[in-house]
Motif scaffolding. Structure first.
Motif, PDB file in Angstrom:
ATOM      1  N   MET A 130      -1.397   4.248   0.605  1.00  0.00           N
ATOM      2  CA  MET A 130      -1.357   5.698   0.384  1.00  0.00           C
ATOM      3  C   MET A 130       0.070   6.237   0.277  1.00  0.00           C
ATOM      4  SD  MET A 130      -4.455   7.013   2.853  1.00  0.00           S
ATOM      5  CE  MET A 130      -4.270   8.687   2.268  1.00  0.00           C
ATOM      6  N   VAL A 131       0.994   5.685   1.063  1.00  0.00           N
ATOM      7  CA  VAL A 131       2.349   6.236   1.121  1.00  0.00           C
ATOM      8  C   VAL A 131       3.320   5.459   0.241  1.00  0.00           C
ATOM      9  CG1 VAL A 131       4.286   6.802   2.651  1.00  0.00           C
ATOM     10  CG2 VAL A 131       1.933   7.096   3.460  1.00  0.00           C
ATOM     11  N   PHE A 132       3.238   4.127   0.266  1.00  0.00           N
ATOM     12  CA  PHE A 132       4.226   3.302  -0.418  1.00  0.00           C
ATOM     13  C   PHE A 132       3.696   2.673  -1.710  1.00  0.00           C
ATOM     14  CE2 PHE A 132       5.332   3.472   4.062  1.00  0.00           C
ATOM     15  CZ  PHE A 132       6.680   3.811   4.004  1.00  0.00           C
ATOM     16  N   LYS A 133       2.527   3.119  -2.153  1.00  0.00           N
ATOM     17  CA  LYS A 133       1.967   2.726  -3.450  1.00  0.00           C
ATOM     18  C   LYS A 133       1.736   1.219  -3.578  1.00  0.00           C
ATOM     19  CE  LYS A 133       2.429   7.053  -4.375  1.00  0.00           C
ATOM     20  NZ  LYS A 133       1.252   7.937  -4.212  1.00  0.00           N
ATOM     21  N   VAL A 134       1.501   0.545  -2.464  1.00  0.00           N
ATOM     22  CA  VAL A 134       1.141  -0.866  -2.518  1.00  0.00           C
ATOM     23  C   VAL A 134      -0.257  -0.969  -3.119  1.00  0.00           C
ATOM     24  CG1 VAL A 134       0.619  -2.927  -1.144  1.00  0.00           C
ATOM     25  CG2 VAL A 134       2.607  -1.527  -0.596  1.00  0.00           C
ATOM     26  N   GLN A 135      -0.433  -1.878  -4.076  1.00  0.00           N
ATOM     27  CA  GLN A 135      -1.715  -2.011  -4.765  1.00  0.00           C
ATOM     28  C   GLN A 135      -2.357  -3.354  -4.453  1.00  0.00           C
ATOM     29  OE1 GLN A 135      -0.033  -1.267  -8.721  1.00  0.00           O
ATOM     30  NE2 GLN A 135      -1.361   0.529  -8.871  1.00  0.00           N
ATOM     31  N   ILE A 136      -3.658  -3.338  -4.296  1.00  0.00           N
ATOM     32  CA  ILE A 136      -4.420  -4.578  -4.130  1.00  0.00           C
ATOM     33  C   ILE A 136      -4.792  -5.048  -5.527  1.00  0.00           C
ATOM     34  CG2 ILE A 136      -6.305  -5.703  -2.901  1.00  0.00           C
ATOM     35  CD1 ILE A 136      -4.272  -4.262  -1.121  1.00  0.00           C
ATOM     36  N   LEU A 137      -3.870  -5.750  -6.180  1.00  0.00           N
ATOM     37  CA  LEU A 137      -4.093  -6.167  -7.562  1.00  0.00           C
ATOM     38  C   LEU A 137      -5.047  -7.349  -7.663  1.00  0.00           C
ATOM     39  CD1 LEU A 137      -0.427  -5.906  -8.921  1.00  0.00           C
ATOM     40  CD2 LEU A 137      -2.266  -4.222  -9.073  1.00  0.00           C
ATOM     41  N   GLY A 138      -5.242  -8.045  -6.549  1.00  0.00           N
ATOM     42  CA  GLY A 138      -6.143  -9.191  -6.542  1.00  0.00           C
ATOM     43  C   GLY A 138      -7.492  -8.840  -5.933  1.00  0.00           C
ATOM     44  N   SER A 139      -8.021  -9.786  -5.173  1.00  0.00           N
ATOM     45  CA  SER A 139      -9.357  -9.629  -4.606  1.00  0.00           C
ATOM     46  C   SER A 139      -9.310  -8.869  -3.285  1.00  0.00           C
ATOM     47  CB  SER A 139      -9.969 -11.020  -4.387  1.00  0.00           C
ATOM     48  OG  SER A 139     -11.143 -10.937  -3.607  1.00  0.00           O
ATOM     49  N   LEU A 140     -10.071  -7.770  -3.209  1.00  0.00           N
ATOM     50  CA  LEU A 140     -10.179  -7.022  -1.952  1.00  0.00           C
ATOM     51  C   LEU A 140     -10.900  -7.864  -0.903  1.00  0.00           C
ATOM     52  CD1 LEU A 140      -9.843  -4.438  -0.308  1.00  0.00           C
ATOM     53  CD2 LEU A 140     -11.974  -3.599  -1.326  1.00  0.00           C
ATOM     54  N   LEU A 141     -11.917  -8.593  -1.339  1.00  0.00           N
ATOM     55  CA  LEU A 141     -12.624  -9.484  -0.420  1.00  0.00           C
ATOM     56  C   LEU A 141     -11.680 -10.574   0.090  1.00  0.00           C
ATOM     57  CD1 LEU A 141     -15.277 -10.301   0.913  1.00  0.00           C
ATOM     58  CD2 LEU A 141     -15.809 -11.648  -1.129  1.00  0.00           C
ATOM     59  N   GLY A 142     -10.789 -11.044  -0.784  1.00  0.00           N
ATOM     60  CA  GLY A 142      -9.805 -12.031  -0.363  1.00  0.00           C
ATOM     61  C   GLY A 142      -8.858 -11.480   0.679  1.00  0.00           C
ATOM     62  N   LEU A 143      -8.469 -10.213   0.530  1.00  0.00           N
ATOM     63  CA  LEU A 143      -7.604  -9.575   1.519  1.00  0.00           C
ATOM     64  C   LEU A 143      -8.295  -9.485   2.870  1.00  0.00           C
ATOM     65  CD1 LEU A 143      -5.004  -8.033   2.270  1.00  0.00           C
ATOM     66  CD2 LEU A 143      -6.119  -5.946   1.447  1.00  0.00           C
ATOM     67  N   VAL A 144      -9.570  -9.101   2.856  1.00  0.00           N
ATOM     68  CA  VAL A 144     -10.336  -9.015   4.107  1.00  0.00           C
ATOM     69  C   VAL A 144     -10.444 -10.385   4.760  1.00  0.00           C
ATOM     70  CG1 VAL A 144     -12.603  -8.489   5.087  1.00  0.00           C
ATOM     71  CG2 VAL A 144     -11.622  -6.985   3.335  1.00  0.00           C
ATOM     72  N   ALA A 145     -10.679 -11.417   3.942  1.00  0.00           N
ATOM     73  CA  ALA A 145     -10.820 -12.767   4.485  1.00  0.00           C
ATOM     74  C   ALA A 145      -9.518 -13.256   5.109  1.00  0.00           C
ATOM     75  CB  ALA A 145     -11.266 -13.728   3.378  1.00  0.00           C
ATOM     76  N   TYR A 195      12.340  -1.302   1.029  1.00  0.00           N
ATOM     77  CA  TYR A 195      13.292  -0.465   0.294  1.00  0.00           C
ATOM     78  C   TYR A 195      14.528  -1.243  -0.117  1.00  0.00           C
ATOM     79  CZ  TYR A 195      16.617   3.234  -0.772  1.00  0.00           C
ATOM     80  OH  TYR A 195      17.557   4.011  -1.397  1.00  0.00           O
ATOM     81  N   ILE A 196      15.105  -2.027   0.828  1.00  0.00           N
ATOM     82  CA  ILE A 196      16.344  -2.738   0.509  1.00  0.00           C
ATOM     83  C   ILE A 196      16.112  -3.880  -0.484  1.00  0.00           C
ATOM     84  CG2 ILE A 196      17.377  -2.176   2.727  1.00  0.00           C
ATOM     85  CD1 ILE A 196      16.838  -5.012   3.637  1.00  0.00           C
ATOM     86  N   PHE A 197      14.855  -4.347  -0.617  1.00  0.00           N
ATOM     87  CA  PHE A 197      14.562  -5.405  -1.578  1.00  0.00           C
ATOM     88  C   PHE A 197      14.025  -4.858  -2.901  1.00  0.00           C
ATOM     89  CE2 PHE A 197      14.511  -8.239   2.181  1.00  0.00           C
ATOM     90  CZ  PHE A 197      15.411  -9.182   1.716  1.00  0.00           C
ATOM     91  N   GLY A 198      14.133  -3.549  -3.106  1.00  0.00           N
ATOM     92  CA  GLY A 198      13.786  -3.018  -4.422  1.00  0.00           C
ATOM     93  C   GLY A 198      12.671  -1.993  -4.431  1.00  0.00           C
ATOM     94  N   GLY A 199      11.987  -1.788  -3.302  1.00  0.00           N
ATOM     95  CA  GLY A 199      10.943  -0.785  -3.244  1.00  0.00           C
ATOM     96  C   GLY A 199       9.826  -1.050  -4.230  1.00  0.00           C
ATOM     97  N   SER A 200       9.332   0.005  -4.838  1.00  0.00           N
ATOM     98  CA  SER A 200       8.221  -0.121  -5.781  1.00  0.00           C
ATOM     99  C   SER A 200       8.691  -0.487  -7.181  1.00  0.00           C
ATOM    100  CB  SER A 200       7.436   1.194  -5.840  1.00  0.00           C
ATOM    101  OG  SER A 200       8.279   2.256  -6.248  1.00  0.00           O
ATOM    102  N   GLY A 201      10.007  -0.702  -7.343  1.00  0.00           N
ATOM    103  CA  GLY A 201      10.535  -1.122  -8.636  1.00  0.00           C
ATOM    104  C   GLY A 201      10.852   0.019  -9.578  1.00  0.00           C
ATOM    105  N   LYS A 202      10.712   1.266  -9.130  1.00  0.00           N
ATOM    106  CA  LYS A 202      10.927   2.403 -10.009  1.00  0.00           C
ATOM    107  C   LYS A 202      12.340   2.978  -9.885  1.00  0.00           C
ATOM    108  CE  LYS A 202       6.042   3.709  -9.936  1.00  0.00           C
ATOM    109  NZ  LYS A 202       5.062   4.747  -9.595  1.00  0.00           N
ATOM    110  N   GLN A 203      12.987   2.762  -8.730  1.00  0.00           N
ATOM    111  CA  GLN A 203      14.321   3.306  -8.591  1.00  0.00           C
ATOM    112  C   GLN A 203      15.349   2.397  -9.250  1.00  0.00           C
ATOM    113  OE1 GLN A 203      12.500   2.097  -6.109  1.00  0.00           O
ATOM    114  NE2 GLN A 203      13.736   1.223  -4.474  1.00  0.00           N
ATOM    115  N   GLU A 204      16.514   2.967  -9.533  1.00  0.00           N
ATOM    116  CA  GLU A 204      17.573   2.213 -10.195  1.00  0.00           C
ATOM    117  C   GLU A 204      18.083   1.118  -9.276  1.00  0.00           C
ATOM    118  OE1 GLU A 204      21.996   3.006 -12.211  1.00  0.00           O
ATOM    119  OE2 GLU A 204      20.775   4.655 -11.437  1.00  0.00           O
TER     120      GLU A 204
END
Length: 439
Positions: free
Chosen positions: A313-328, A41-50
Protein backbone atom coordinates in the motif's frame (compact mmCIF):
# COMPACT_ATOMS: atom_id res chain seq x y z
CA UNK A 1 -10.55 -34.25 21.00
CA UNK A 2 -9.86 -33.91 24.72
CA UNK A 3 -6.17 -33.27 24.06
CA UNK A 4 -7.02 -30.64 21.44
CA UNK A 5 -8.84 -28.35 23.90
CA UNK A 6 -5.82 -27.67 26.17
CA UNK A 7 -3.63 -27.31 23.06
CA UNK A 8 -5.89 -24.59 21.69
CA UNK A 9 -6.06 -22.95 25.12
CA UNK A 10 -2.27 -22.72 25.26
CA UNK A 11 -2.12 -21.23 21.77
CA UNK A 12 -4.84 -18.71 22.68
CA UNK A 13 -2.91 -17.74 25.80
CA UNK A 14 0.26 -17.01 23.81
CA UNK A 15 -1.64 -14.96 21.24
CA UNK A 16 -3.36 -12.88 23.94
CA UNK A 17 -0.02 -12.19 25.63
CA UNK A 18 1.48 -11.07 22.32
CA UNK A 19 -1.40 -8.73 21.44
CA UNK A 20 -1.61 -7.24 24.95
CA UNK A 21 2.07 -6.25 24.96
CA UNK A 22 1.53 -3.06 22.95
CA UNK A 23 5.15 -1.94 23.03
CA UNK A 24 6.49 -5.27 21.77
CA UNK A 25 3.74 -5.44 19.15
CA UNK A 26 4.59 -1.96 17.89
CA UNK A 27 8.32 -2.69 17.69
CA UNK A 28 7.73 -6.04 15.99
CA UNK A 29 5.71 -4.37 13.23
CA UNK A 30 7.35 -0.94 13.02
CA UNK A 31 11.08 -1.74 13.05
CA UNK A 32 11.15 -4.04 10.00
CA UNK A 33 9.05 -1.54 8.05
CA UNK A 34 11.38 1.37 8.89
CA UNK A 35 14.55 -0.55 8.10
CA UNK A 36 13.11 -2.09 4.94
CA UNK A 37 12.12 1.39 3.74
CA UNK A 38 15.66 2.63 4.39
CA UNK A 39 17.45 -0.25 2.63
CA UNK A 40 14.97 -0.22 -0.24
CA UNK A 41 15.48 3.50 -0.76
CA UNK A 42 19.29 3.40 -0.83
CA UNK A 43 19.22 0.50 -3.32
CA UNK A 44 17.01 2.36 -5.79
CA UNK A 45 13.49 2.36 -4.34
CA UNK A 46 10.71 1.66 -6.80
CA UNK A 47 12.96 2.57 -9.73
CA UNK A 48 11.16 5.81 -10.55
CA UNK A 49 13.52 8.31 -8.95
CA UNK A 50 16.69 9.52 -10.65
CA UNK A 51 19.68 7.31 -9.99
CA UNK A 52 22.50 8.73 -7.92
CA UNK A 53 25.40 10.10 -9.95
CA UNK A 54 28.99 8.98 -9.62
CA UNK A 55 31.22 11.66 -8.14
CA UNK A 56 34.28 11.93 -10.40
CA UNK A 57 37.24 14.15 -9.68
CA UNK A 58 39.36 15.31 -12.65
CA UNK A 59 42.89 16.64 -12.27
CA UNK A 60 43.45 18.43 -15.58
CA UNK A 61 47.17 19.15 -15.98
CA UNK A 62 47.00 19.48 -19.79
CA UNK A 63 45.50 22.29 -21.86
CA UNK A 64 45.57 20.52 -25.22
CA UNK A 65 42.35 20.67 -27.25
CA UNK A 66 41.95 16.88 -27.10
CA UNK A 67 42.15 16.92 -23.32
CA UNK A 68 39.65 19.77 -23.08
CA UNK A 69 37.24 17.85 -25.31
CA UNK A 70 37.59 14.73 -23.13
CA UNK A 71 36.73 16.73 -20.00
CA UNK A 72 33.78 18.41 -21.75
CA UNK A 73 32.46 15.01 -22.87
CA UNK A 74 32.69 13.60 -19.34
CA UNK A 75 30.85 16.62 -17.97
CA UNK A 76 27.96 15.84 -20.31
CA UNK A 77 27.66 12.24 -19.09
CA UNK A 78 24.32 11.90 -17.29
CA UNK A 79 25.72 9.32 -14.86
CA UNK A 80 28.64 11.51 -13.72
CA UNK A 81 29.02 14.52 -11.48
CA UNK A 82 32.40 15.87 -12.60
CA UNK A 83 34.47 18.15 -10.38
CA UNK A 84 37.76 19.73 -11.49
CA UNK A 85 40.33 19.89 -8.68
CA UNK A 86 44.07 19.96 -8.01
CA UNK A 87 45.96 16.72 -7.46
CA UNK A 88 46.50 17.20 -3.72
CA UNK A 89 42.78 17.75 -3.12
CA UNK A 90 41.82 14.70 -5.18
CA UNK A 91 44.26 12.50 -3.27
CA UNK A 92 42.98 13.75 0.07
CA UNK A 93 39.28 13.30 -0.81
CA UNK A 94 39.80 9.76 -2.13
CA UNK A 95 41.98 8.85 0.86
CA UNK A 96 39.23 9.99 3.27
CA UNK A 97 36.51 8.13 1.34
CA UNK A 98 34.73 11.35 0.31
CA UNK A 99 35.36 10.72 -3.40
CA UNK A 100 35.11 7.34 -5.12
CA UNK A 101 37.28 7.95 -8.19
CA UNK A 102 39.55 10.66 -9.56
CA UNK A 103 41.49 10.62 -12.84
CA UNK A 104 44.67 12.55 -13.56
CA UNK A 105 45.07 13.90 -17.12
CA UNK A 106 48.83 14.64 -17.18
CA UNK A 107 50.60 17.41 -19.07
CA UNK A 108 51.12 16.51 -22.71
CA UNK A 109 48.41 13.86 -22.65
CA UNK A 110 46.39 15.23 -25.57
CA UNK A 111 49.33 15.42 -27.98
CA UNK A 112 50.75 12.08 -26.85
CA UNK A 113 47.37 10.36 -27.17
CA UNK A 114 47.06 11.60 -30.75
CA UNK A 115 50.50 10.29 -31.61
CA UNK A 116 49.74 6.95 -29.96
CA UNK A 117 46.76 6.41 -32.25
CA UNK A 118 49.17 5.25 -34.98
CA UNK A 119 52.19 4.38 -32.85
CA UNK A 120 51.46 1.74 -30.22
CA UNK A 121 55.01 1.89 -28.82
CA UNK A 122 54.53 5.09 -26.86
CA UNK A 123 51.27 5.59 -25.00
CA UNK A 124 50.50 8.29 -22.46
CA UNK A 125 49.48 7.09 -19.01
CA UNK A 126 46.34 8.00 -17.11
CA UNK A 127 46.39 7.68 -13.32
CA UNK A 128 43.23 6.65 -11.49
CA UNK A 129 42.91 7.44 -7.81
CA UNK A 130 40.15 5.30 -6.31
CA UNK A 131 38.68 4.13 -3.06
CA UNK A 132 39.54 0.40 -2.67
CA UNK A 133 35.98 -0.28 -1.53
CA UNK A 134 34.57 1.21 -4.76
CA UNK A 135 35.95 -1.10 -7.46
CA UNK A 136 32.62 -1.12 -9.29
CA UNK A 137 32.71 2.68 -9.61
CA UNK A 138 36.24 2.48 -11.01
CA UNK A 139 35.16 0.04 -13.72
CA UNK A 140 32.24 2.25 -14.79
CA UNK A 141 34.38 5.39 -14.92
CA UNK A 142 37.02 3.58 -17.01
CA UNK A 143 34.38 2.57 -19.54
CA UNK A 144 33.00 6.09 -19.94
CA UNK A 145 36.48 7.62 -20.08
CA UNK A 146 37.55 5.16 -22.79
CA UNK A 147 34.66 6.25 -24.97
CA UNK A 148 35.44 9.94 -24.54
CA UNK A 149 39.17 9.50 -25.19
CA UNK A 150 38.58 7.50 -28.38
CA UNK A 151 36.03 9.97 -29.70
CA UNK A 152 38.06 13.10 -28.88
CA UNK A 153 41.40 11.75 -30.13
CA UNK A 154 39.99 10.38 -33.39
CA UNK A 155 38.02 13.57 -34.06
CA UNK A 156 41.16 15.69 -33.81
CA UNK A 157 43.27 13.24 -35.79
CA UNK A 158 40.78 12.93 -38.64
CA UNK A 159 39.93 16.59 -39.18
CA UNK A 160 41.83 18.70 -36.69
CA UNK A 161 44.88 20.90 -37.15
CA UNK A 162 46.90 18.89 -34.63
CA UNK A 163 46.16 15.72 -36.56
CA UNK A 164 47.45 17.22 -39.78
CA UNK A 165 50.63 18.40 -38.10
CA UNK A 166 51.23 14.97 -36.57
CA UNK A 167 50.81 13.23 -39.93
CA UNK A 168 53.27 15.68 -41.54
CA UNK A 169 55.80 15.03 -38.78
CA UNK A 170 55.40 11.27 -39.11
CA UNK A 171 55.84 11.38 -42.91
CA UNK A 172 58.96 13.53 -42.53
CA UNK A 173 60.46 11.11 -40.01
CA UNK A 174 59.74 8.11 -42.26
CA UNK A 175 61.28 9.89 -45.28
CA UNK A 176 64.41 10.71 -43.28
CA UNK A 177 64.78 7.06 -42.15
CA UNK A 178 64.46 5.84 -45.74
CA UNK A 179 67.00 8.38 -47.01
CA UNK A 180 69.44 7.22 -44.34
CA UNK A 181 68.88 3.59 -45.25
CA UNK A 182 67.36 2.80 -41.86
CA UNK A 183 63.85 2.19 -43.10
CA UNK A 184 62.10 -1.08 -42.35
CA UNK A 185 59.59 -3.03 -44.45
CA UNK A 186 56.61 -1.86 -42.42
CA UNK A 187 57.77 1.78 -42.67
CA UNK A 188 57.00 1.80 -46.40
CA UNK A 189 53.50 0.48 -45.78
CA UNK A 190 52.98 3.03 -42.98
CA UNK A 191 54.20 5.84 -45.24
CA UNK A 192 51.69 4.85 -47.95
CA UNK A 193 48.93 4.67 -45.37
CA UNK A 194 49.73 8.09 -43.91
CA UNK A 195 49.91 9.63 -47.39
CA UNK A 196 46.42 8.33 -48.15
CA UNK A 197 45.34 9.45 -44.72
CA UNK A 198 46.70 12.95 -45.45
CA UNK A 199 44.52 13.12 -48.58
CA UNK A 200 41.52 12.07 -46.48
CA UNK A 201 42.26 14.84 -43.95
CA UNK A 202 42.51 17.41 -46.71
CA UNK A 203 39.17 16.36 -48.21
CA UNK A 204 37.54 16.43 -44.77
CA UNK A 205 38.80 19.97 -44.17
CA UNK A 206 37.59 21.10 -47.62
CA UNK A 207 34.14 19.61 -47.10
CA UNK A 208 33.87 21.27 -43.69
CA UNK A 209 34.81 24.68 -45.12
CA UNK A 210 32.35 24.39 -48.01
CA UNK A 211 29.47 23.44 -45.72
CA UNK A 212 30.54 25.84 -42.95
CA UNK A 213 30.69 22.94 -40.50
CA UNK A 214 32.97 23.61 -37.55
CA UNK A 215 32.11 20.64 -35.34
CA UNK A 216 34.39 17.63 -35.67
CA UNK A 217 33.28 14.06 -35.18
CA UNK A 218 35.53 11.17 -34.35
CA UNK A 219 35.23 7.47 -33.90
CA UNK A 220 32.24 6.46 -31.83
CA UNK A 221 31.13 3.16 -30.40
CA UNK A 222 29.91 0.94 -33.28
CA UNK A 223 26.82 -0.07 -31.34
CA UNK A 224 24.15 1.20 -29.01
CA UNK A 225 22.69 -0.53 -26.00
CA UNK A 226 19.19 -1.23 -24.81
CA UNK A 227 18.58 -2.31 -21.24
CA UNK A 228 15.83 -4.84 -20.58
CA UNK A 229 15.15 -6.01 -17.03
CA UNK A 230 14.37 -9.72 -17.17
CA UNK A 231 11.53 -10.76 -14.89
CA UNK A 232 8.83 -13.34 -15.40
CA UNK A 233 6.16 -10.66 -15.81
CA UNK A 234 7.29 -8.34 -18.61
CA UNK A 235 5.92 -4.90 -19.30
CA UNK A 236 5.56 -1.86 -17.12
CA UNK A 237 4.67 -3.91 -14.07
CA UNK A 238 7.91 -5.81 -14.40
CA UNK A 239 10.00 -2.85 -13.27
CA UNK A 240 12.29 -3.77 -10.39
CA UNK A 241 11.30 -2.37 -7.02
CA UNK A 242 14.15 -2.45 -4.50
CA UNK A 243 11.65 -2.21 -1.65
CA UNK A 244 10.47 -5.74 -2.48
CA UNK A 245 13.84 -7.30 -1.61
CA UNK A 246 14.35 -4.97 1.35
CA UNK A 247 11.03 -5.94 2.92
CA UNK A 248 11.74 -9.65 2.35
CA UNK A 249 15.06 -9.29 4.14
CA UNK A 250 13.71 -7.32 7.08
CA UNK A 251 10.79 -9.72 7.55
CA UNK A 252 13.23 -12.63 7.75
CA UNK A 253 15.50 -10.81 10.17
CA UNK A 254 12.92 -9.55 12.64
CA UNK A 255 10.82 -12.68 12.70
CA UNK A 256 13.95 -14.65 13.51
CA UNK A 257 14.63 -12.26 16.37
CA UNK A 258 11.06 -12.85 17.51
CA UNK A 259 11.81 -16.58 17.51
CA UNK A 260 14.86 -15.91 19.68
CA UNK A 261 12.63 -14.10 22.18
CA UNK A 262 10.17 -16.99 22.12
CA UNK A 263 12.94 -19.47 22.89
CA UNK A 264 14.35 -17.29 25.66
CA UNK A 265 10.89 -16.96 27.22
CA UNK A 266 10.73 -20.76 27.53
CA UNK A 267 14.10 -20.76 29.28
CA UNK A 268 12.88 -18.03 31.64
CA UNK A 269 9.73 -20.01 32.36
CA UNK A 270 11.86 -23.04 33.14
CA UNK A 271 14.14 -20.98 35.39
CA UNK A 272 11.16 -19.52 37.30
CA UNK A 273 9.46 -22.89 37.71
CA UNK A 274 6.50 -22.00 35.48
CA UNK A 275 7.43 -24.71 32.98
CA UNK A 276 7.29 -27.43 35.63
CA UNK A 277 3.85 -26.25 36.77
CA UNK A 278 2.61 -26.46 33.17
CA UNK A 279 3.98 -29.99 32.89
CA UNK A 280 2.13 -30.99 36.05
CA UNK A 281 -1.16 -30.17 34.33
CA UNK A 282 -3.01 -32.96 32.44
CA UNK A 283 -1.19 -32.27 29.17
CA UNK A 284 1.81 -34.04 27.68
CA UNK A 285 5.21 -32.49 27.05
CA UNK A 286 4.87 -32.89 23.29
CA UNK A 287 1.50 -31.11 23.29
CA UNK A 288 2.99 -28.24 25.30
CA UNK A 289 5.88 -27.91 22.85
CA UNK A 290 3.63 -28.13 19.78
CA UNK A 291 1.30 -25.47 21.20
CA UNK A 292 4.22 -23.17 21.78
CA UNK A 293 5.50 -23.74 18.25
CA UNK A 294 2.11 -23.21 16.60
CA UNK A 295 1.41 -19.99 18.51
CA UNK A 296 4.84 -18.67 17.51
CA UNK A 297 4.21 -19.65 13.90
CA UNK A 298 0.80 -17.94 13.85
CA UNK A 299 2.30 -14.73 15.22
CA UNK A 300 5.12 -14.87 12.66
CA UNK A 301 2.64 -15.36 9.82
CA UNK A 302 0.48 -12.49 11.11
CA UNK A 303 3.49 -10.15 11.26
CA UNK A 304 4.51 -11.15 7.72
CA UNK A 305 1.03 -10.40 6.37
CA UNK A 306 0.81 -7.00 8.07
CA UNK A 307 4.26 -5.92 6.86
CA UNK A 308 3.54 -6.99 3.28
CA UNK A 309 0.24 -5.09 3.34
CA UNK A 310 2.17 -1.95 4.33
CA UNK A 311 4.78 -2.65 1.64
CA UNK A 312 2.10 -3.00 -1.03
CA UNK A 313 0.00 0.00 0.00
CA UNK A 314 2.77 2.47 0.87
CA UNK A 315 5.87 1.40 -1.05
CA UNK A 316 4.14 0.03 -4.18
CA UNK A 317 5.59 -3.46 -3.81
CA UNK A 318 3.75 -5.74 -6.25
CA UNK A 319 3.06 -9.45 -6.06
CA UNK A 320 3.99 -10.08 -9.68
CA UNK A 321 4.12 -13.84 -9.17
CA UNK A 322 1.89 -16.31 -7.38
CA UNK A 323 -0.08 -15.03 -4.38
CA UNK A 324 -0.56 -18.63 -3.27
CA UNK A 325 3.21 -19.06 -3.55
CA UNK A 326 3.73 -16.06 -1.28
CA UNK A 327 1.37 -17.53 1.31
CA UNK A 328 3.15 -20.88 1.11
CA UNK A 329 6.59 -19.32 1.58
CA UNK A 330 5.32 -17.19 4.48
CA UNK A 331 3.72 -20.19 6.23
CA UNK A 332 6.75 -22.44 5.76
CA UNK A 333 9.07 -19.71 7.01
CA UNK A 334 6.82 -19.10 10.03
CA UNK A 335 6.98 -22.80 10.91
CA UNK A 336 10.75 -22.85 10.42
CA UNK A 337 11.03 -19.82 12.69
CA UNK A 338 8.97 -21.49 15.40
CA UNK A 339 11.10 -24.62 15.26
CA UNK A 340 14.24 -22.47 15.48
CA UNK A 341 12.86 -20.86 18.65
CA UNK A 342 12.18 -24.32 20.11
CA UNK A 343 15.74 -25.35 19.24
CA UNK A 344 17.08 -22.41 21.25
CA UNK A 345 14.85 -23.31 24.20
CA UNK A 346 15.81 -26.98 24.04
CA UNK A 347 19.58 -26.58 23.90
CA UNK A 348 19.98 -23.34 25.86
CA UNK A 349 21.20 -23.76 29.42
CA UNK A 350 20.53 -20.27 30.74
CA UNK A 351 18.55 -17.36 29.22
CA UNK A 352 21.61 -15.09 29.26
CA UNK A 353 23.97 -17.51 27.52
CA UNK A 354 21.33 -18.63 25.02
CA UNK A 355 20.45 -15.05 24.07
CA UNK A 356 24.03 -14.15 23.16
CA UNK A 357 24.66 -17.27 21.10
CA UNK A 358 21.28 -17.22 19.35
CA UNK A 359 21.50 -13.53 18.44
CA UNK A 360 24.94 -14.12 16.96
CA UNK A 361 23.70 -17.14 15.01
CA UNK A 362 20.69 -15.18 13.77
CA UNK A 363 22.82 -12.28 12.51
CA UNK A 364 25.08 -14.71 10.65
CA UNK A 365 22.08 -16.43 9.05
CA UNK A 366 20.52 -13.10 8.10
CA UNK A 367 23.74 -11.82 6.58
CA UNK A 368 24.51 -14.98 4.60
CA UNK A 369 20.88 -15.40 3.60
CA UNK A 370 20.97 -12.19 1.56
CA UNK A 371 18.63 -10.22 3.79
CA UNK A 372 20.90 -7.18 3.90
CA UNK A 373 22.34 -7.34 0.39
CA UNK A 374 21.37 -9.76 -2.41
CA UNK A 375 23.26 -13.06 -2.21
CA UNK A 376 24.38 -12.83 -5.87
CA UNK A 377 26.89 -10.19 -4.74
CA UNK A 378 28.70 -12.85 -2.68
CA UNK A 379 31.68 -14.80 -4.04
CA UNK A 380 30.70 -18.06 -5.71
CA UNK A 381 32.11 -20.26 -2.93
CA UNK A 382 30.07 -18.33 -0.35
CA UNK A 383 26.92 -18.57 -2.46
CA UNK A 384 27.32 -22.37 -2.42
CA UNK A 385 27.54 -22.38 1.38
CA UNK A 386 24.42 -20.25 1.77
CA UNK A 387 22.34 -22.99 0.15
CA UNK A 388 22.55 -24.80 3.50
CA UNK A 389 21.14 -21.83 5.42
CA UNK A 390 17.34 -21.51 5.81
CA UNK A 391 17.29 -17.72 5.51
CA UNK A 392 18.65 -17.95 1.95
CA UNK A 393 15.64 -20.07 0.92
CA UNK A 394 13.24 -17.71 2.67
CA UNK A 395 14.58 -14.51 1.08
CA UNK A 396 14.83 -16.11 -2.37
CA UNK A 397 11.30 -17.45 -2.00
CA UNK A 398 9.86 -14.04 -1.16
CA UNK A 399 11.80 -12.47 -4.06
CA UNK A 400 10.60 -15.16 -6.46
CA UNK A 401 6.90 -14.50 -5.98
CA UNK A 402 7.13 -10.69 -5.65
CA UNK A 403 9.41 -8.76 -8.00
CA UNK A 404 10.65 -11.75 -10.03
CA UNK A 405 7.07 -12.65 -10.94
CA UNK A 406 7.53 -16.44 -10.76
CA UNK A 407 4.68 -18.93 -10.45
CA UNK A 408 3.73 -21.27 -7.63
CA UNK A 409 5.87 -24.11 -8.97
CA UNK A 410 8.98 -21.92 -8.72
CA UNK A 411 8.30 -21.34 -5.01
CA UNK A 412 7.95 -25.06 -4.20
CA UNK A 413 11.71 -25.73 -3.81
CA UNK A 414 11.93 -22.89 -1.29
CA UNK A 415 8.89 -24.15 0.59
CA UNK A 416 10.29 -27.68 0.58
CA UNK A 417 13.68 -26.54 1.89
CA UNK A 418 12.10 -24.48 4.67
CA UNK A 419 9.90 -27.42 5.71
CA UNK A 420 12.96 -29.67 5.72
CA UNK A 421 14.70 -27.29 8.13
CA UNK A 422 11.50 -27.19 10.19
CA UNK A 423 11.47 -30.97 10.46
CA UNK A 424 15.13 -31.15 11.46
CA UNK A 425 14.89 -28.36 14.05
CA UNK A 426 11.64 -29.74 15.51
CA UNK A 427 13.00 -33.28 15.76
CA UNK A 428 16.13 -32.09 17.53
CA UNK A 429 14.12 -29.90 19.90
CA UNK A 430 11.66 -32.67 20.81
CA UNK A 431 14.49 -35.13 21.36
CA UNK A 432 16.30 -32.68 23.62
CA UNK A 433 13.19 -31.75 25.62
CA UNK A 434 12.34 -35.41 26.24
CA UNK A 435 15.95 -36.20 27.12
CA UNK A 436 15.98 -33.40 29.69
CA UNK A 437 12.68 -34.62 31.13
CA UNK A 438 14.06 -38.10 31.76
CA UNK A 439 17.12 -36.72 33.56
Amino acid sequence: MNSLIPLLALIRKDLILFVNDKRALLLTLLMPIVLAAFFGYIFGGSGKQEAAKIELGIVQQDEHLITKNIVAGLQKEAALNVKLMPLAQAQELVRKGKLSVAVVLPAGFGEAAGAALFNAKTKPELTFLFDPSQNAMLAMVKGMLTQQVMQSVSAEMFSGQAGGQLVDQSLAQLAQKQSEGKGEVQDKALSEFLSSYKKFQTSQTADSQQSNVTAKSGLSMPFTTREQAMVANDGLQGQYNAYAHAFAGMIVQFILFMAVDAGISVLLARKQGIWNRLLSAPIGLNSLIIARALSCALIAFFVTVVIYVVAIMVFKVQILGSLLGLVAVALSFALMTASFGLLIAAFGKTPEAARGISVFATLIMVMLGGAWVPSFLFPQWLQSITMYIPTRWAVDGFDAVTWRGLDFAAALPNVGALMAFTTIFSALALWRFNANKEQ
